[in-house]
Design a protein around this motif. Structure first.
Motif, PDB file in Angstrom:
ATOM      1  N   MET A   1       0.802  -1.186   0.000  1.00  0.00           N
ATOM      2  CA  MET A   1       0.000   0.000   0.000  1.00  0.00           C
ATOM      3  C   MET A   1       0.853   1.262   0.000  1.00  0.00           C
ATOM      4  O   MET A   1       0.356   2.355  -0.095  1.00  0.00           O
ATOM      5  N   THR A   2       2.143   1.120   0.126  1.00  0.00           N
ATOM      6  CA  THR A   2       3.031   2.264   0.197  1.00  0.00           C
ATOM      7  C   THR A   2       3.481   2.667  -1.192  1.00  0.00           C
ATOM      8  O   THR A   2       3.875   1.831  -1.995  1.00  0.00           O
ATOM      9  N   GLU A   3       3.451   3.971  -1.455  1.00  0.00           N
ATOM     10  CA  GLU A   3       3.996   4.477  -2.703  1.00  0.00           C
ATOM     11  C   GLU A   3       5.486   4.663  -2.529  1.00  0.00           C
ATOM     12  O   GLU A   3       5.998   4.787  -1.426  1.00  0.00           O
ATOM     13  N   GLU A   4       6.193   4.731  -3.651  1.00  0.00           N
ATOM     14  CA  GLU A   4       7.622   4.984  -3.588  1.00  0.00           C
ATOM     15  C   GLU A   4       7.864   6.366  -3.019  1.00  0.00           C
ATOM     16  O   GLU A   4       7.078   7.273  -3.204  1.00  0.00           O
ATOM     17  N   GLY A   5       8.974   6.536  -2.341  1.00  0.00           N
ATOM     18  CA  GLY A   5       9.308   7.832  -1.763  1.00  0.00           C
ATOM     19  C   GLY A   5       8.698   8.051  -0.395  1.00  0.00           C
ATOM     20  O   GLY A   5       8.782   9.131   0.154  1.00  0.00           O
ATOM     21  N   GLY A   6       8.062   7.045   0.165  1.00  0.00           N
ATOM     22  CA  GLY A   6       7.519   7.173   1.503  1.00  0.00           C
ATOM     23  C   GLY A   6       6.279   8.036   1.602  1.00  0.00           C
ATOM     24  O   GLY A   6       5.984   8.556   2.663  1.00  0.00           O
ATOM     25  N   ARG A   7       5.559   8.202   0.511  1.00  0.00           N
ATOM     26  CA  ARG A   7       4.347   9.018   0.528  1.00  0.00           C
ATOM     27  C   ARG A   7       3.127   8.123   0.692  1.00  0.00           C
ATOM     28  O   ARG A   7       3.146   6.947   0.359  1.00  0.00           O
ATOM     29  N   LEU A   8       2.053   8.718   1.179  1.00  0.00           N
ATOM     30  CA  LEU A   8       0.799   7.983   1.322  1.00  0.00           C
ATOM     31  C   LEU A   8       0.191   7.711  -0.046  1.00  0.00           C
ATOM     32  O   LEU A   8       0.368   8.498  -0.980  1.00  0.00           O
ATOM     33  N   THR A   9      -0.553   6.631  -0.132  1.00  0.00           N
ATOM     34  CA  THR A   9      -1.310   6.367  -1.349  1.00  0.00           C
ATOM     35  C   THR A   9      -2.494   7.327  -1.404  1.00  0.00           C
ATOM     36  O   THR A   9      -2.821   7.986  -0.404  1.00  0.00           O
ATOM     37  N   GLU A  10      -3.149   7.398  -2.538  1.00  0.00           N
ATOM     38  CA  GLU A  10      -4.337   8.250  -2.662  1.00  0.00           C
ATOM     39  C   GLU A  10      -5.405   7.820  -1.664  1.00  0.00           C
ATOM     40  O   GLU A  10      -6.073   8.662  -1.050  1.00  0.00           O
ATOM     41  N   THR A  11      -5.587   6.524  -1.503  1.00  0.00           N
ATOM     42  CA  THR A  11      -6.596   6.005  -0.579  1.00  0.00           C
ATOM     43  C   THR A  11      -6.256   6.384   0.852  1.00  0.00           C
ATOM     44  O   THR A  11      -7.117   6.835   1.608  1.00  0.00           O
ATOM     45  N   GLU A  12      -5.006   6.216   1.234  1.00  0.00           N
ATOM     46  CA  GLU A  12      -4.589   6.569   2.594  1.00  0.00           C
ATOM     47  C   GLU A  12      -4.798   8.059   2.867  1.00  0.00           C
ATOM     48  O   GLU A  12      -5.303   8.439   3.927  1.00  0.00           O
ATOM     49  N   ALA A  13      -4.422   8.895   1.912  1.00  0.00           N
ATOM     50  CA  ALA A  13      -4.607  10.340   2.067  1.00  0.00           C
ATOM     51  C   ALA A  13      -6.089  10.689   2.154  1.00  0.00           C
ATOM     52  O   ALA A  13      -6.488  11.557   2.938  1.00  0.00           O
ATOM     53  N   ALA A  14      -6.925  10.001   1.381  1.00  0.00           N
ATOM     54  CA  ALA A  14      -8.370  10.255   1.411  1.00  0.00           C
ATOM     55  C   ALA A  14      -8.965   9.877   2.761  1.00  0.00           C
ATOM     56  O   ALA A  14      -9.827  10.586   3.288  1.00  0.00           O
ATOM     57  N   VAL A  15      -8.507   8.782   3.336  1.00  0.00           N
ATOM     58  CA  VAL A  15      -8.994   8.362   4.651  1.00  0.00           C
ATOM     59  C   VAL A  15      -8.660   9.436   5.690  1.00  0.00           C
ATOM     60  O   VAL A  15      -9.516   9.827   6.489  1.00  0.00           O
ATOM     61  N   LEU A  16      -7.453   9.939   5.660  1.00  0.00           N
ATOM     62  CA  LEU A  16      -7.080  10.994   6.615  1.00  0.00           C
ATOM     63  C   LEU A  16      -7.882  12.267   6.368  1.00  0.00           C
ATOM     64  O   LEU A  16      -8.274  12.945   7.321  1.00  0.00           O
ATOM     65  N   ALA A  17      -8.144  12.581   5.119  1.00  0.00           N
ATOM     66  CA  ALA A  17      -8.952  13.764   4.808  1.00  0.00           C
ATOM     67  C   ALA A  17     -10.372  13.604   5.345  1.00  0.00           C
ATOM     68  O   ALA A  17     -10.945  14.554   5.888  1.00  0.00           O
ATOM     69  N   TYR A  18     -10.934  12.416   5.221  1.00  0.00           N
ATOM     70  CA  TYR A  18     -12.284  12.169   5.746  1.00  0.00           C
ATOM     71  C   TYR A  18     -12.315  12.332   7.259  1.00  0.00           C
ATOM     72  O   TYR A  18     -13.286  12.828   7.813  1.00  0.00           O
ATOM     73  N   GLU A  19     -11.262  11.915   7.930  1.00  0.00           N
ATOM     74  CA  GLU A  19     -11.215  12.032   9.386  1.00  0.00           C
ATOM     75  C   GLU A  19     -11.067  13.478   9.831  1.00  0.00           C
ATOM     76  O   GLU A  19     -11.404  13.807  10.956  1.00  0.00           O
ATOM     77  N   GLY A  20     -10.578  14.329   8.957  1.00  0.00           N
ATOM     78  CA  GLY A  20     -10.430  15.735   9.295  1.00  0.00           C
ATOM     79  C   GLY A  20     -11.694  16.552   9.091  1.00  0.00           C
ATOM     80  O   GLY A  20     -11.761  17.706   9.482  1.00  0.00           O
ATOM     81  N   ARG A  21     -12.705  15.948   8.491  1.00  0.00           N
ATOM     82  CA  ARG A  21     -13.965  16.646   8.210  1.00  0.00           C
ATOM     83  C   ARG A  21     -14.952  16.496   9.359  1.00  0.00           C
ATOM     84  O   ARG A  21     -14.830  15.614  10.190  1.00  0.00           O
ATOM     85  N   THR A  22     -15.952  17.359   9.339  1.00  0.00           N
ATOM     86  CA  THR A  22     -17.096  17.173  10.236  1.00  0.00           C
ATOM     87  C   THR A  22     -18.243  16.671   9.386  1.00  0.00           C
ATOM     88  O   THR A  22     -18.332  16.974   8.193  1.00  0.00           O
ATOM     89  N   TRP A  23     -19.135  15.916   9.992  1.00  0.00           N
ATOM     90  CA  TRP A  23     -20.223  15.268   9.257  1.00  0.00           C
ATOM     91  C   TRP A  23     -21.562  15.745   9.792  1.00  0.00           C
ATOM     92  O   TRP A  23     -21.715  15.929  10.999  1.00  0.00           O
ATOM     93  N   PRO A  24     -22.542  15.925   8.905  1.00  0.00           N
ATOM     94  CA  PRO A  24     -23.817  16.529   9.286  1.00  0.00           C
ATOM     95  C   PRO A  24     -24.698  15.694  10.205  1.00  0.00           C
ATOM     96  O   PRO A  24     -25.522  16.252  10.916  1.00  0.00           O
ATOM     97  N   GLY A  25     -24.561  14.407  10.191  1.00  0.00           N
ATOM     98  CA  GLY A  25     -25.427  13.598  11.041  1.00  0.00           C
ATOM     99  C   GLY A  25     -25.026  12.146  11.017  1.00  0.00           C
ATOM    100  O   GLY A  25     -24.098  11.753  10.312  1.00  0.00           O
ATOM    101  N   PRO A  26     -25.733  11.342  11.787  1.00  0.00           N
ATOM    102  CA  PRO A  26     -25.404   9.918  11.859  1.00  0.00           C
ATOM    103  C   PRO A  26     -25.548   9.244  10.501  1.00  0.00           C
ATOM    104  O   PRO A  26     -26.500   9.489   9.773  1.00  0.00           O
ATOM    105  N   GLY A  27     -24.574   8.457  10.165  1.00  0.00           N
ATOM    106  CA  GLY A  27     -24.627   7.691   8.927  1.00  0.00           C
ATOM    107  C   GLY A  27     -24.061   8.402   7.715  1.00  0.00           C
ATOM    108  O   GLY A  27     -23.757   7.762   6.708  1.00  0.00           O
ATOM    109  N   ALA A  28     -23.903   9.718   7.771  1.00  0.00           N
ATOM    110  CA  ALA A  28     -23.415  10.470   6.609  1.00  0.00           C
ATOM    111  C   ALA A  28     -21.986  10.055   6.248  1.00  0.00           C
ATOM    112  O   ALA A  28     -21.658   9.875   5.070  1.00  0.00           O
ATOM    113  N   LYS A  29     -21.150   9.905   7.257  1.00  0.00           N
ATOM    114  CA  LYS A  29     -19.761   9.532   7.013  1.00  0.00           C
ATOM    115  C   LYS A  29     -19.671   8.130   6.415  1.00  0.00           C
ATOM    116  O   LYS A  29     -18.962   7.922   5.425  1.00  0.00           O
TER     117      LYS A  29
END
Length: 79
Positions: A1-29
């Motif tokens: 799952m690791t990209e060359e150069g020690g960077r996150l994959t697109e999926t890994e970066a997206a997961v972290l981005a989702y965790e940084g968001r707020t969600w409008p209600g139960p189940g939305a996330k």
């Protein structure tokens, strides 16, 4: 799952981005995880837990990773 150069994959970066968001209600996330990321929420949370201990994730999103680590430690302390 690791990209060359020690960077996150697109999926890994997206997961972290989702965790940084707020969600409008139960189940939305969970709905967005399925529809936008195309993964089951269980897989999402497995990946997220692995990312919390990944130094690449800490470099990519230090505020999010540190917040998640604090929450995890608080939950462990309550047990």
């Amino acid at each position: 799952m690791t990209e060359e150069g020690g960077r996150l994959t697109e999926t890994e970066a997206a997961v972290l981005a989702y965790e940084g968001r707020t969600w409008p209600g139960p189940g939305a996330k969970e709905r967005a995880i399925r529809e936008v990321l195309g993964m089951h929420p269980v897989r999402y949370y497995q990946l997220l837990n692995a990312l919390m201990d990944d130094p690449r994730a800490l470099v990519h999103a230090p505020g999010t990773v540190n917040r998640l680590r604090r929450l995890r430690e608080a939950q462990r302390a309550r047990r």
